[in-house]
Write a protein that holds these residues in place. Structure first.
Motif, short mmCIF file in Angstrom:
data_model
loop_
_atom_site.label_atom_id
_atom_site.label_comp_id
_atom_site.label_asym_id
_atom_site.label_seq_id
_atom_site.Cartn_x
_atom_site.Cartn_y
_atom_site.Cartn_z
N MET A 1 0.85 -1.19 0.00
CA MET A 1 0.00 0.00 0.00
C MET A 1 0.89 1.25 0.00
SD MET A 1 -3.25 -1.11 0.40
CE MET A 1 -4.32 -0.09 1.40
N ILE A 2 0.52 2.20 -0.83
CA ILE A 2 1.25 3.47 -0.83
C ILE A 2 0.27 4.64 -0.85
CG2 ILE A 2 3.38 2.60 -1.93
CD1 ILE A 2 2.39 3.87 -4.55
N ARG A 3 0.80 5.81 -0.52
CA ARG A 3 -0.06 7.00 -0.51
C ARG A 3 -0.53 7.33 -1.92
NH1 ARG A 3 1.74 11.54 3.50
NH2 ARG A 3 1.01 12.79 1.74
N LEU A 4 -1.74 7.85 -2.00
CA LEU A 4 -2.31 8.20 -3.30
C LEU A 4 -1.42 9.21 -4.05
CD1 LEU A 4 -4.73 8.10 -5.29
CD2 LEU A 4 -5.78 9.94 -3.94
N ASP A 5 -0.89 10.21 -3.32
CA ASP A 5 -0.07 11.22 -4.02
C ASP A 5 1.23 10.61 -4.55
OD1 ASP A 5 0.92 10.99 -1.44
OD2 ASP A 5 0.89 13.14 -1.00
N LYS A 6 1.79 9.64 -3.81
CA LYS A 6 3.01 8.96 -4.27
C LYS A 6 2.67 8.11 -5.50
CE LYS A 6 6.61 5.90 -2.25
NZ LYS A 6 7.39 5.74 -3.38
N LYS A 45 -1.43 -2.83 -6.63
CA LYS A 45 -1.76 -3.96 -7.50
C LYS A 45 -3.26 -4.08 -7.76
CE LYS A 45 2.21 -6.87 -7.10
NZ LYS A 45 2.91 -6.52 -5.86
N ASN A 46 -4.08 -3.83 -6.73
CA ASN A 46 -5.50 -4.17 -6.86
C ASN A 46 -6.46 -3.01 -6.97
OD1 ASN A 46 -5.00 -6.99 -6.77
ND2 ASN A 46 -4.57 -6.75 -4.58
N ASP A 47 -6.06 -1.82 -6.51
CA ASP A 47 -7.01 -0.70 -6.57
C ASP A 47 -6.99 -0.07 -7.96
OD1 ASP A 47 -7.86 -1.00 -4.01
OD2 ASP A 47 -6.44 0.44 -3.15
N SER A 48 -8.17 0.44 -8.38
CA SER A 48 -8.16 1.17 -9.65
C SER A 48 -8.40 2.64 -9.39
CB SER A 48 -9.16 0.58 -10.64
OG SER A 48 -10.36 0.30 -9.98
N VAL A 51 -8.20 9.54 -12.87
CA VAL A 51 -8.11 11.00 -12.76
C VAL A 51 -8.95 11.57 -13.89
CG1 VAL A 51 -6.59 13.02 -12.78
CG2 VAL A 51 -5.77 10.86 -11.80
N ASN A 52 -9.90 12.42 -13.54
CA ASN A 52 -10.83 12.98 -14.55
C ASN A 52 -11.43 11.87 -15.40
OD1 ASN A 52 -10.38 15.67 -13.72
ND2 ASN A 52 -8.49 15.73 -14.93
N ASN A 53 -11.81 10.81 -14.75
CA ASN A 53 -12.45 9.65 -15.39
C ASN A 53 -11.53 8.82 -16.29
OD1 ASN A 53 -15.00 10.05 -14.22
ND2 ASN A 53 -15.41 11.68 -15.72
N THR A 54 -10.23 9.14 -16.28
CA THR A 54 -9.30 8.35 -17.09
C THR A 54 -8.54 7.40 -16.15
OG1 THR A 54 -9.05 10.21 -18.56
CG2 THR A 54 -7.38 8.48 -18.75
N PRO A 55 -8.65 6.09 -16.38
CA PRO A 55 -7.95 5.15 -15.49
C PRO A 55 -6.42 5.31 -15.59
CG PRO A 55 -9.52 4.01 -16.94
CD PRO A 55 -9.42 5.41 -17.43
N VAL A 56 -5.76 5.15 -14.47
CA VAL A 56 -4.29 5.27 -14.42
C VAL A 56 -3.71 3.86 -14.38
CG1 VAL A 56 -2.38 6.03 -12.94
CG2 VAL A 56 -4.44 7.45 -13.16
N ILE A 57 -2.70 3.65 -15.19
CA ILE A 57 -2.01 2.35 -15.12
C ILE A 57 -0.78 2.57 -14.24
CG2 ILE A 57 -0.79 0.55 -16.45
CD1 ILE A 57 -2.45 1.68 -18.90
N TYR A 58 -0.77 1.87 -13.10
CA TYR A 58 0.34 2.10 -12.17
C TYR A 58 1.59 1.33 -12.58
CZ TYR A 58 3.33 2.33 -8.18
OH TYR A 58 4.42 2.55 -7.38
N ARG A 59 2.69 2.02 -12.67
CA ARG A 59 3.99 1.37 -12.83
C ARG A 59 5.06 2.35 -12.42
NH1 ARG A 59 4.49 2.05 -19.03
NH2 ARG A 59 3.56 4.11 -19.16
N LYS A 60 6.14 1.78 -11.98
CA LYS A 60 7.24 2.58 -11.47
C LYS A 60 8.31 2.69 -12.54
CE LYS A 60 9.34 2.57 -7.00
NZ LYS A 60 9.44 1.87 -5.73
#
Ligand code: URA
Length: 234
Positions: A1-6, A45-48, A51-60
Motif C-alpha cells: 500500500m502506498i499513498r495516493l499522491d506517491k 496492485k489491486n485498486d483502480s 483522474v478525470n475519469n481516465t484510469p491510471v495504469i500504475y507502474r514505477k
C-alpha cells in the motif's frame, strides 16, 4: 500500500502538489469512490485509480526502445549537443529514463532506455554475455580472412575482445554485419580499422534476442512489450 499522491506522482506526470489540488476538485476516484485525501493509502496492485475519469495504469519503471538518429549523444543532458532523452515523449519524461549503454553520436539504431537501475545493471553485466549486432558500411570491401581475425579475439590496449562474428554481404562486400559481446568504446570501428577498413555508417540492429523494430522511424520511441522484456528474463 502506498499513498495516493506517491502513487500518482510515480505513475503520471502529476506532482504531489497537483494531486492535492485534484483531490480538492474531486477529480480523483479510487475504486469508483471520490478520493477524500491525498495521503489515503492505495494498493498498487489491486485498486483502480482514475483522474478525470481516465484510469491510471500504475507502474514505477519503463522500458523503451529508441531508433537512435545520428547527431544525438547517449546521455541525459549535455551543454552542446542534443541527447537521446530529448526524444522521449512528453508523457513519459517524468519517469526520467536514461540510456542502457551507449551508441556513438554518429551511430544509429537500437538503444534501450529505462529508469530501472537493476535492468540496466543486468544488461550491462559482462556475465550476461549479450551479443550486439550491427550493420556497417565500410570504405573498402571486407575480405574472407577478416572473418577469422574477428573470430580470433582481437587484442586491444584495455581488453581482449571475445570472439566476434563478421558476416559479409556477398553482393556488396563493403556491407557487413558485426556481432560483438562487449560494448567497449568505438569497438566496432576499432575492429574494422584493425583489418584496414573504416566504418562510414553504423547502425545497431539487435541486442541479444531483441531486434530493432524496423517500423520505428529514426528518432521514434516505443515501450517494450512484455514479450520483448521476457527476452531478457524481465
Ligand atoms: N561500436 C562503435 O564503434 N560505435 C558504436 O556506437 C557502437 C559500437
Amino acid at each position: 500500500m502506498i499513498r495516493l499522491d506517491k502513487y500518482l506522482s510515480e505513475a503520471t506526470s502529476y506532482s504531489r502538489k497537483d494531486v492535492r489540488v485534484l483531490v480538492k476538485r474531486k477529480s480523483i476516484t479510487v475504486n469508483g469512490a471520490i478520493a477524500g485525501t491525498a495521503d489515503m493509502k492505495v494498493d498498487e496492485k489491486n485498486d483502480s485509480v482514475s483522474v478525470n475519469n481516465t484510469p491510471v495504469i500504475y507502474r514505477k519503471f519503463i522500458y523503451l526502445m529508441l531508433n537512435k538518429p545520428q547527431g544525438y549523444l547517449s546521455a541525459t543532458e549535455d551543454d552542446r549537443d542534443p541527447v537521446v532523452t530529448d526524444l522521449v515523449p512528453e508523457e513519459l519524461k517524468h519517469f526520467s529514463p536514461f540510456p542502457v549503454g551507449r551508441l556513438d553520436k554518429d551511430t544509429e539504431g537500437l538503444l534501450l532506455l529505462t529508469n530501472d537501475g537493476q535492468f540496466d545493471h543486468e544488461l550491462m553485466s559482462p556475465r550476461k554475455n549479450l551479443y550486439k549486432r550491427y550493420y556497417a558500411e565500410l570504405d573498402a570491401p571486407a575480405e574472407e580472412q577478416d572473418m577469422e581475425i574477428f573470430a580470433s579475439g582481437m587484442e586491444f590496449k584495455e581488453f581482449t575482445a571475445k570472439p566476434a562474428r563478421l558476416e559479409i554481404d556477398p553482393d556488396d562486400p563493403r556491407k557487413v554485419h558485426v556481432e560483438i559481446a562487449e560494448g567497449k568504446y568505438h569497438q566496432v570501428k576499432r575492429m574494422c580499422e584493425r583489418v584496414g577498413k573504416n566504418v562510414v555508417f553504423l547502425k545497431r540492429v539487435a541486442v541479444g534476442g531483441l531486434k530493432l523494430d524496423e517500423s520505428l522511424k529514426c528518432g521514434e520511441v516505443r515501450e517494450l512489450t512484455a514479450e520483448e522484456l521476457a527476452i531478457f528474463g524481465w
